[in-house]
Design an enzyme around this catalytic site. Sequence first.
Site, PDB file in Angstrom:
ATOM      1  N   ALA A 343      85.827  48.224  67.871  1.00  0.00           N
ATOM      2  CA  ALA A 343      84.374  48.405  67.995  1.00  0.00           C
ATOM      3  C   ALA A 343      83.597  47.314  67.279  1.00  0.00           C
ATOM      4  O   ALA A 343      82.378  47.410  67.150  1.00  0.00           O
ATOM      5  CB  ALA A 343      83.968  49.775  67.451  1.00  0.00           C
ATOM      6  N   LYS A 389      76.127  46.076  79.793  1.00  0.00           N
ATOM      7  CA  LYS A 389      75.540  44.731  79.879  1.00  0.00           C
ATOM      8  C   LYS A 389      76.563  43.684  80.292  1.00  0.00           C
ATOM      9  O   LYS A 389      76.215  42.536  80.556  1.00  0.00           O
ATOM     10  CB  LYS A 389      74.900  44.360  78.544  1.00  0.00           C
ATOM     11  CG  LYS A 389      73.700  45.232  78.196  1.00  0.00           C
ATOM     12  CD  LYS A 389      73.134  44.905  76.828  1.00  0.00           C
ATOM     13  CE  LYS A 389      71.900  45.760  76.529  1.00  0.00           C
ATOM     14  NZ  LYS A 389      72.189  47.208  76.539  1.00  0.00           N
ATOM     15  N   VAL A 428      73.213  53.667  73.499  1.00  0.00           N
ATOM     16  CA  VAL A 428      73.575  54.827  72.697  1.00  0.00           C
ATOM     17  C   VAL A 428      72.360  55.268  71.895  1.00  0.00           C
ATOM     18  O   VAL A 428      71.812  54.498  71.107  1.00  0.00           O
ATOM     19  CB  VAL A 428      74.750  54.503  71.758  1.00  0.00           C
ATOM     20  CG1 VAL A 428      75.098  55.713  70.905  1.00  0.00           C
ATOM     21  CG2 VAL A 428      75.963  54.062  72.571  1.00  0.00           C
ATOM     22  N   LEU A 429      71.933  56.506  72.119  1.00  0.00           N
ATOM     23  CA  LEU A 429      70.767  57.044  71.420  1.00  0.00           C
ATOM     24  C   LEU A 429      71.023  57.115  69.925  1.00  0.00           C
ATOM     25  O   LEU A 429      72.006  57.703  69.482  1.00  0.00           O
ATOM     26  CB  LEU A 429      70.433  58.442  71.937  1.00  0.00           C
ATOM     27  CG  LEU A 429      69.757  58.541  73.309  1.00  0.00           C
ATOM     28  CD1 LEU A 429      69.724  59.986  73.772  1.00  0.00           C
ATOM     29  CD2 LEU A 429      68.370  57.968  73.285  1.00  0.00           C
ATOM     30  N   GLU A 529      67.230  39.773  78.385  1.00  0.00           N
ATOM     31  CA  GLU A 529      67.150  41.143  78.893  1.00  0.00           C
ATOM     32  C   GLU A 529      66.868  41.152  80.393  1.00  0.00           C
ATOM     33  O   GLU A 529      66.255  40.242  80.934  1.00  0.00           O
ATOM     34  CB  GLU A 529      66.051  41.926  78.163  1.00  0.00           C
ATOM     35  CG  GLU A 529      66.411  42.341  76.762  1.00  0.00           C
ATOM     36  CD  GLU A 529      65.408  43.300  76.175  1.00  0.00           C
ATOM     37  OE1 GLU A 529      65.813  44.183  75.405  1.00  0.00           O
ATOM     38  OE2 GLU A 529      64.213  43.170  76.467  1.00  0.00           O
TER      39      GLU A 529
END
Length: 638
Positions: A343, A389, A428-429, A529
């Site tokens: 991660a 992404k 991810v909130l 973005e």
Amino acid sequence: MVFVSVAIWAAVAFRMGHVEFNLGPVELLCAVFTIFASALIFLRLGLYRAVIRFMGQQAIWAVITAVSYSTLVLGAAVFFTRAEVPRSMPFIYWCLALLMIGGSRLSVRAYYQAKLRSLSKNVIIYGAGESGRQLLTALHHGDQYRVVAFVDDSHHMQHAVINGLQVARAEDLPQLIAEHNITQVLLAIPSASPERRREIIDSLVGLPVHVRTVPRINELVAGRASVNQIQDVDLDDLLGREPVPPHPELIDRCITDKVVMVTGAGGSIGSELCRQILMSNPRELLLLDNSEYALYQIERELNEMMRERNVQVEMVVLLGSVQDQRRLETIYRTFDVNTVYHAAAYKHVPMVEYNVAEGVANNVFGTWYAAEAARKAGVETFVLVSTDKAVRPTNIMGASKRFAELILQGLSQRHTGTRFCMVRFGNVLGSSGSVVPLFREQIEAGGPVTVTHPEVSRYFMSIPEAAQLVLQAGAMGTGGDVFVLDMGEPVRIVDLARRMIRLSGYEMQHDSQHVGHIDIEFIGLRPGEKLREELLLGSNVSGTGHPMIMRAEEECLSYAQMHRYLTDLMHYCDAMDCGGITTVLNAAVSGFGGHEVRYDHLWRKQGKVGRRATRVLAKPAASSTTSNVQELFPEKSS
């Protein structure tokens, strides 16, 4: 004692019908004896230790008991001394003493609470069950909130009165808010299903109140929270869809009684992985991160978590970088690691655009070193945490993560005992750098809330949900698998911002009916973005052992092609040649074309922005590059 004296005199006066009477020595002796005896009784029963402003049912019963004992003393004194007073006088004394002693205390408490209510905010408790009643009791002793009513969906509870408050229907909420100037609605429905919670929250979105909640029932039962811990609406309730339930048998398969290592263990996803891994009883848990403070924080949290839940897992915290292959391989071999969850990555899109070479080095070569070390050390399972992404990326971060996927797909083509797989999910909130913490900070500061574009949308999931997906994918992978979650429909960021603003009790435009308003300001897309994210490169997907997790069948590079691109990428990263890095990524990553370096700080300072990349290295970097490539591919160094 003044009240006791007055009550004795008044009891005789009321019975005799006039205030002018004479008491003899015997009667005065009875009165004095009663006063002193009452003082001892009141002291013994704790009337003078009770804090009046917090006086509850127990203190009221203590007053009744003390006055009753005082009355018995008076009656006994009158009886044995044969005092000449009316025989009903002790009963009248009991009523008057109780009224004066108890009533004075209740009056002071009422005054104090009225003073607090004048300074507190009017609120409504949604839910008249056990949690709602406990919350009301807790709030009565504070000065922040004044509860004016309950609201409940149950027809059996509606129109009932609980602790002096009426239980209203949900349909009456707008009227109650207007009548009582309500500022907050407190949700006391911890046992409600997620679907019901979302229905209730959706019904409150349009009301000019701040919606807050008490912890969920599992947290209350586990003792990790109490009913008076009022908090903002859970991130899961902002998700707009059902969280994907985990399959415990899949989570345990690569963890239980195994040595598990998490890279980037101090980050948002890494730390949640550690929390959930801990619950599956690994033989040993290794935490690797290059941030000393992040490791310190997660180690403290996990140790506390093990104490609370009586879990015993050997935990090892390791400082180090995923770009140090020798250290990684040494760690794998020394601890005989079975499963690795990778991660560690740079994930902030604009930040990587500003630091191209370092972002690519960490995301690409960090993955290569970690995976290659795992192959050499004989690690059983290696799981990469990827991102949506990486699909047809428009930025360096996404391209670097897609190249990291290509590395694992290339390694899976070789005959190796390590299963390599990757998990791709959306935003991810609540993770570091996500929009939800930013929006909350902006709302607390009074706005404006900044959104990049009116049409920008993203897939969202909760941190626990993301971690569970990663853990389950490791069990289902066969080699080179790309797993994606069925995340429903993407959420427009501006809709999420509106929802959070309204749930915080604000309007988004000036309105004469409401004092507070927060505007949404569109600031334009940031470097790298795009408006919409995707989860799949194509439409070729297959099912897995989990109904909500899909396996993507996607094109990939051969091991030889991946090797060649990786060699070129190492050259350009060593030379800090951002143009060359982009050239390699354009060639290797499908859908990543036409990207030019515009924002890298070094590239801009050197005046190279817009310059076409060359595939020729500057000579001063050659010796460094040669040694690095030999280290990267030792089998080719000859």
